[in-house]
Design an enzyme around this catalytic site. Sequence first.
Site, PDB file in Angstrom:
ATOM      1  N   LYS A 117      36.602  29.307  42.129  1.00  0.00           N
ATOM      2  CA  LYS A 117      36.867  28.227  41.174  1.00  0.00           C
ATOM      3  C   LYS A 117      36.537  26.873  41.771  1.00  0.00           C
ATOM      4  O   LYS A 117      36.105  25.972  41.062  1.00  0.00           O
ATOM      5  CB  LYS A 117      38.318  28.261  40.687  1.00  0.00           C
ATOM      6  CG  LYS A 117      38.551  29.394  39.721  1.00  0.00           C
ATOM      7  CD  LYS A 117      39.731  29.131  38.817  1.00  0.00           C
ATOM      8  CE  LYS A 117      39.817  30.213  37.755  1.00  0.00           C
ATOM      9  NZ  LYS A 117      41.032  30.121  36.946  1.00  0.00           N
ATOM     10  N   LYS A 199      31.782  40.042  37.461  1.00  0.00           N
ATOM     11  CA  LYS A 199      32.789  40.567  36.537  1.00  0.00           C
ATOM     12  C   LYS A 199      32.611  39.914  35.161  1.00  0.00           C
ATOM     13  O   LYS A 199      32.104  38.788  35.066  1.00  0.00           O
ATOM     14  CB  LYS A 199      34.202  40.356  37.091  1.00  0.00           C
ATOM     15  CG  LYS A 199      34.642  38.916  37.142  1.00  0.00           C
ATOM     16  CD  LYS A 199      36.131  38.801  37.469  1.00  0.00           C
ATOM     17  CE  LYS A 199      36.512  37.336  37.415  1.00  0.00           C
ATOM     18  NZ  LYS A 199      37.877  37.008  37.616  1.00  0.00           N
ATOM     19  N   LYS A 202      34.552  34.798  30.605  1.00  0.00           N
ATOM     20  CA  LYS A 202      34.201  33.914  29.490  1.00  0.00           C
ATOM     21  C   LYS A 202      33.117  32.926  29.876  1.00  0.00           C
ATOM     22  O   LYS A 202      32.439  32.381  29.028  1.00  0.00           O
ATOM     23  CB  LYS A 202      35.443  33.172  29.000  1.00  0.00           C
ATOM     24  CG  LYS A 202      36.069  32.331  30.107  1.00  0.00           C
ATOM     25  CD  LYS A 202      37.284  31.605  29.657  1.00  0.00           C
ATOM     26  CE  LYS A 202      37.819  30.647  30.689  1.00  0.00           C
ATOM     27  NZ  LYS A 202      38.375  31.241  31.905  1.00  0.00           N
TER      28      LYS A 202
HETATM   29  P1  TYM Z   1      43.339  35.913  34.290  1.00  0.00           P
HETATM   30  O1  TYM Z   1      43.911  35.068  33.235  1.00  0.00           O
HETATM   31  O2  TYM Z   1      42.094  35.481  34.972  1.00  0.00           O
HETATM   32  O3  TYM Z   1      43.069  37.370  33.739  1.00  0.00           O
HETATM   33  C1  TYM Z   1      44.052  38.072  33.019  1.00  0.00           C
HETATM   34  C2  TYM Z   1      44.020  39.545  33.331  1.00  0.00           C
HETATM   35  O4  TYM Z   1      42.767  40.124  32.991  1.00  0.00           O
HETATM   36  C3  TYM Z   1      42.222  40.793  34.118  1.00  0.00           C
HETATM   37  N1  TYM Z   1      40.755  40.653  34.084  1.00  0.00           N
HETATM   38  C4  TYM Z   1      39.911  41.676  34.222  1.00  0.00           C
HETATM   39  N2  TYM Z   1      40.119  42.989  34.411  1.00  0.00           N
HETATM   40  C5  TYM Z   1      39.037  43.777  34.492  1.00  0.00           C
HETATM   41  N3  TYM Z   1      37.765  43.315  34.388  1.00  0.00           N
HETATM   42  C6  TYM Z   1      37.512  42.001  34.186  1.00  0.00           C
HETATM   43  N4  TYM Z   1      36.266  41.563  34.066  1.00  0.00           N
HETATM   44  C7  TYM Z   1      38.618  41.115  34.105  1.00  0.00           C
HETATM   45  N5  TYM Z   1      38.726  39.773  33.911  1.00  0.00           N
HETATM   46  C8  TYM Z   1      40.052  39.503  33.899  1.00  0.00           C
HETATM   47  C9  TYM Z   1      42.818  40.080  35.321  1.00  0.00           C
HETATM   48  O5  TYM Z   1      42.785  40.895  36.463  1.00  0.00           O
HETATM   49  C10 TYM Z   1      44.217  39.819  34.836  1.00  0.00           C
HETATM   50  O6  TYM Z   1      45.028  40.969  34.969  1.00  0.00           O
HETATM   51  N6  TYM Z   1      46.463  34.719  37.948  1.00  0.00           N
HETATM   52  C11 TYM Z   1      46.286  35.526  36.759  1.00  0.00           C
HETATM   53  C12 TYM Z   1      47.308  35.215  35.677  1.00  0.00           C
HETATM   54  C13 TYM Z   1      48.704  35.269  36.190  1.00  0.00           C
HETATM   55  C14 TYM Z   1      49.459  36.438  36.478  1.00  0.00           C
HETATM   56  C15 TYM Z   1      50.716  35.973  36.932  1.00  0.00           C
HETATM   57  C16 TYM Z   1      49.194  37.804  36.407  1.00  0.00           C
HETATM   58  C17 TYM Z   1      49.479  34.193  36.452  1.00  0.00           C
HETATM   59  N7  TYM Z   1      50.690  34.616  36.894  1.00  0.00           N
HETATM   60  C18 TYM Z   1      51.719  36.866  37.322  1.00  0.00           C
HETATM   61  C19 TYM Z   1      50.213  38.694  36.795  1.00  0.00           C
HETATM   62  C20 TYM Z   1      51.443  38.231  37.248  1.00  0.00           C
HETATM   63  C21 TYM Z   1      44.906  35.258  36.217  1.00  0.00           C
HETATM   64  O7  TYM Z   1      44.295  34.268  36.466  1.00  0.00           O
HETATM   65  O8  TYM Z   1      44.448  36.228  35.376  1.00  0.00           O
END
Ligand code: TYM
Length: 335
Positions: A117, A199, A202
């Site tokens: 990022k 991966k 968006k």
């Molecule tokens: P975020 O918002 O980037 O993504 C949300 C969830 O989607 C999964 N994900 C994917 N899984 C498989 N293939 C992909 N291409 C893909 N893109 C996204 C992510 O692994 C995630 O599970 N830090 C976290 C949000 C968060 C969180 C938490 C999660 C904040 N606090 C506490 C669990 C517990 C995040 O940025 O996910």
Amino acid sequence: MEANENRKTMLSGIQPSGDLHLGNYLGAIKNWGGRSEEFDCFYFMADLHAITVRQNPADLRRRTLTQLAQYIACGLDPEKNTLFIQSHVHQHAELGWVLNCYTMFGELSRMTQFKDKSAKHADNINGGLFTYPSLMAADILLYQPDYVPVGADQKQHVELTRNIVQRFNGVYGDVFKMPEFYSTKEGARIMCLTTPENKMSKSAPEGCVFLMEKPEDIARKFKRAVTDSDTERCVRYDPEGKPGVSNLMNIYAAVTGRSMEEIEREFDGKGYGAFKPAVGDAVIELLRPIREETERILADKAYLESVYRTGAERAARVAERTLRKVYKKVGFIPH
Ligand code: TYM
């Protein structure tokens, strides 16, 4: 529904920084559903996290509500799952601060998401982006979950959370329960349809399928999905040699529940021309009811408000218990 000491707990969140996509669904949300008989489940919109990157305020509000409607449309019954907006539960920011003081600079510097990022947003490498994983640890530890169902890209953050637990409990005794990363093989890492080395995200919209996307757009994206430039042109699972085809197979497996062997047999001798639209059709049928249900729920703003209000109240009750304990342990005077 009350949190119950004897039941296991599951928790996860998604940032409302973009529209939800198939990677979010197959990597995370799909594993959240149907667990509420067995687990106390907490799922939230991580809006505090979203502002580590500049957001347009109106878009952030719209996406946060849409995300809540999508959680419900994906089968998370608000009566059985605690659904809430992170910024409504002030304990997240408070425990986040405490855990910042138990997270090392070196650990934060090694986080892949921070490196990615900060490369992408070189003009806004702010402190929040750097300390984000300690806030994520707070999100998790407030609810003392057994499992954190996320995609593979978040595993490093869950591991850091485990390190923080070890460090904190090492000083103060058994304060936090040790959480486990939870994921499934097919859904853990859904790749971009146009650049299968990356991966699905968006930030590359042509290679990304959004949950609210129209069927004709989904069909087009799958027809144009990059397969591989090998000469055999057959549907065979080989993530190293055939990343494009293997990604489509992963998606098809996650959506239909079929094994890789079954998929290879189904498309034996048929080539990519038949395979790509079949994956597209399976995804269209998966997403159709989710899209329609989301639109229906979104039209009822009063209902959504009642869901997030109740969710925040329930979440805060559990979160407050943990925060009190932490404040006491570190030596703050109770008020
Ligand atoms: P975020 O918002 O980037 O993504 C949300 C969830 O989607 C999964 N994900 C994917 N899984 C498989 N293939 C992909 N291409 C893909 N893109 C996204 C992510 O692994 C995630 O599970 N830090 C976290 C949000 C968060 C969180 C938490 C999660 C904040 N606090 C506490 C669990 C517990 C995040 O940025 O996910």
